[in-house]
Motif scaffolding. Sequence first.
Motif, mmCIF file in Angstrom:
data_model
loop_
_atom_site.group_PDB
_atom_site.id
_atom_site.type_symbol
_atom_site.label_atom_id
_atom_site.label_comp_id
_atom_site.label_asym_id
_atom_site.label_seq_id
_atom_site.Cartn_x
_atom_site.Cartn_y
_atom_site.Cartn_z
ATOM 1 N N ASP A 94 52.763 52.869 34.593
ATOM 2 C CA ASP A 94 52.844 51.734 35.577
ATOM 3 C C ASP A 94 51.843 50.573 35.542
ATOM 4 O OD1 ASP A 94 55.261 53.066 36.504
ATOM 5 O OD2 ASP A 94 54.326 53.875 37.980
ATOM 6 N N SER A 95 50.656 51.100 35.094
ATOM 7 C CA SER A 95 49.274 50.149 35.228
ATOM 8 C C SER A 95 49.585 49.303 33.965
ATOM 9 C CB SER A 95 48.175 50.907 35.280
ATOM 10 O OG SER A 95 47.074 50.010 35.408
ATOM 11 N N ILE A 96 49.874 49.946 32.870
ATOM 12 C CA ILE A 96 49.902 49.226 31.548
ATOM 13 C C ILE A 96 51.185 48.140 31.568
ATOM 14 C CG2 ILE A 96 50.554 49.138 29.150
ATOM 15 C CD1 ILE A 96 48.958 52.175 29.267
ATOM 16 N N ARG A 97 52.227 48.643 32.301
ATOM 17 C CA ARG A 97 53.418 47.839 32.277
ATOM 18 C C ARG A 97 53.186 46.550 33.185
ATOM 19 N NH1 ARG A 97 56.847 51.355 32.677
ATOM 20 N NH2 ARG A 97 56.559 52.300 34.768
ATOM 21 N N GLN A 98 52.407 46.670 34.396
ATOM 22 C CA GLN A 98 52.093 45.661 35.286
ATOM 23 C C GLN A 98 50.992 44.779 34.619
ATOM 24 O OE1 GLN A 98 50.490 47.691 38.830
ATOM 25 N NE2 GLN A 98 52.254 48.469 39.328
ATOM 26 N N HIS A 99 50.013 45.036 33.723
ATOM 27 C CA HIS A 99 49.356 44.208 33.037
ATOM 28 C C HIS A 99 50.044 43.521 32.100
ATOM 29 C CE1 HIS A 99 45.255 45.088 34.553
ATOM 30 N NE2 HIS A 99 45.513 46.384 34.254
ATOM 31 N N THR A 104 49.091 37.235 30.023
ATOM 32 C CA THR A 104 47.886 36.572 29.437
ATOM 33 C C THR A 104 47.031 37.279 28.616
ATOM 34 O OG1 THR A 104 46.412 37.697 31.186
ATOM 35 C CG2 THR A 104 47.575 35.771 31.838
ATOM 36 N N HIS A 105 46.232 36.848 27.892
ATOM 37 C CA HIS A 105 45.355 37.413 26.695
ATOM 38 C C HIS A 105 44.533 38.502 27.502
ATOM 39 C CE1 HIS A 105 46.809 34.983 23.505
ATOM 40 N NE2 HIS A 105 46.419 33.871 24.226
ATOM 41 N N GLU A 106 44.104 38.201 28.719
ATOM 42 C CA GLU A 106 43.171 39.191 29.314
ATOM 43 C C GLU A 106 43.936 40.419 29.571
ATOM 44 O OE1 GLU A 106 43.391 35.901 30.196
ATOM 45 O OE2 GLU A 106 41.505 35.148 29.349
ATOM 46 N N ASN A 107 45.083 40.364 30.270
ATOM 47 C CA ASN A 107 45.917 41.369 30.861
ATOM 48 C C ASN A 107 46.377 42.112 29.515
ATOM 49 O OD1 ASN A 107 45.978 41.348 33.605
ATOM 50 N ND2 ASN A 107 47.454 39.658 33.633
ATOM 51 N N GLU A 108 46.552 41.538 28.658
ATOM 52 C CA GLU A 108 47.116 42.289 27.415
ATOM 53 C C GLU A 108 45.993 43.249 26.788
ATOM 54 O OE1 GLU A 108 49.060 44.247 24.449
ATOM 55 O OE2 GLU A 108 50.020 42.699 25.910
ATOM 56 N N ALA A 109 44.460 42.505 27.030
ATOM 57 C CA ALA A 109 43.464 43.228 26.430
ATOM 58 C C ALA A 109 43.241 44.405 27.394
ATOM 59 C CB ALA A 109 42.205 42.421 26.703
ATOM 60 N N ALA A 110 43.489 44.564 28.861
ATOM 61 C CA ALA A 110 43.464 45.379 30.006
ATOM 62 C C ALA A 110 44.196 46.321 29.421
ATOM 63 C CB ALA A 110 43.639 44.701 31.391
ATOM 64 N N ALA A 111 45.664 46.180 29.208
ATOM 65 C CA ALA A 111 46.817 46.870 28.783
ATOM 66 C C ALA A 111 46.411 47.816 27.794
ATOM 67 C CB ALA A 111 47.941 46.376 28.685
ATOM 68 N N SER A 112 45.888 47.221 26.732
ATOM 69 C CA SER A 112 45.196 47.908 25.452
ATOM 70 C C SER A 112 44.174 48.717 25.887
ATOM 71 C CB SER A 112 44.733 47.174 24.453
ATOM 72 O OG SER A 112 45.810 46.362 23.711
ATOM 73 N N PHE A 113 43.241 48.337 26.732
ATOM 74 C CA PHE A 113 42.248 49.278 27.047
ATOM 75 C C PHE A 113 42.530 50.601 27.769
ATOM 76 C CE2 PHE A 113 39.214 50.786 30.643
ATOM 77 C CZ PHE A 113 38.190 50.992 29.928
ATOM 78 N N LEU A 114 43.682 50.422 28.805
ATOM 79 C CA LEU A 114 44.283 51.524 29.245
ATOM 80 C C LEU A 114 45.100 52.197 28.516
ATOM 81 C CD1 LEU A 114 45.535 49.765 32.711
ATOM 82 C CD2 LEU A 114 43.682 51.475 32.341
#
Length: 69
Positions: free
Chosen positions: A39-44, A49-59
Amino acid sequence: MTHIDEAALATCTLTLNLLTKLKKSGALSEAEIAEIFSDSIRQHRAVNTHENEAAASFLETARISVEQD
């Protein structure tokens, strides 16, 4: 590679730490933890945005870490 901003990194780290503790305590099943990560990855990724994609990759990396722990 795009960097995660400090607020997103703090949120991702908090999520990782909490889910790790909940898994170790038995408070959540592995399936429940996997769903929270998904769910968190999907929301990011929903906010494109590039930042949200980076956060999704981190997760995604964090999810693997928690699953192996």
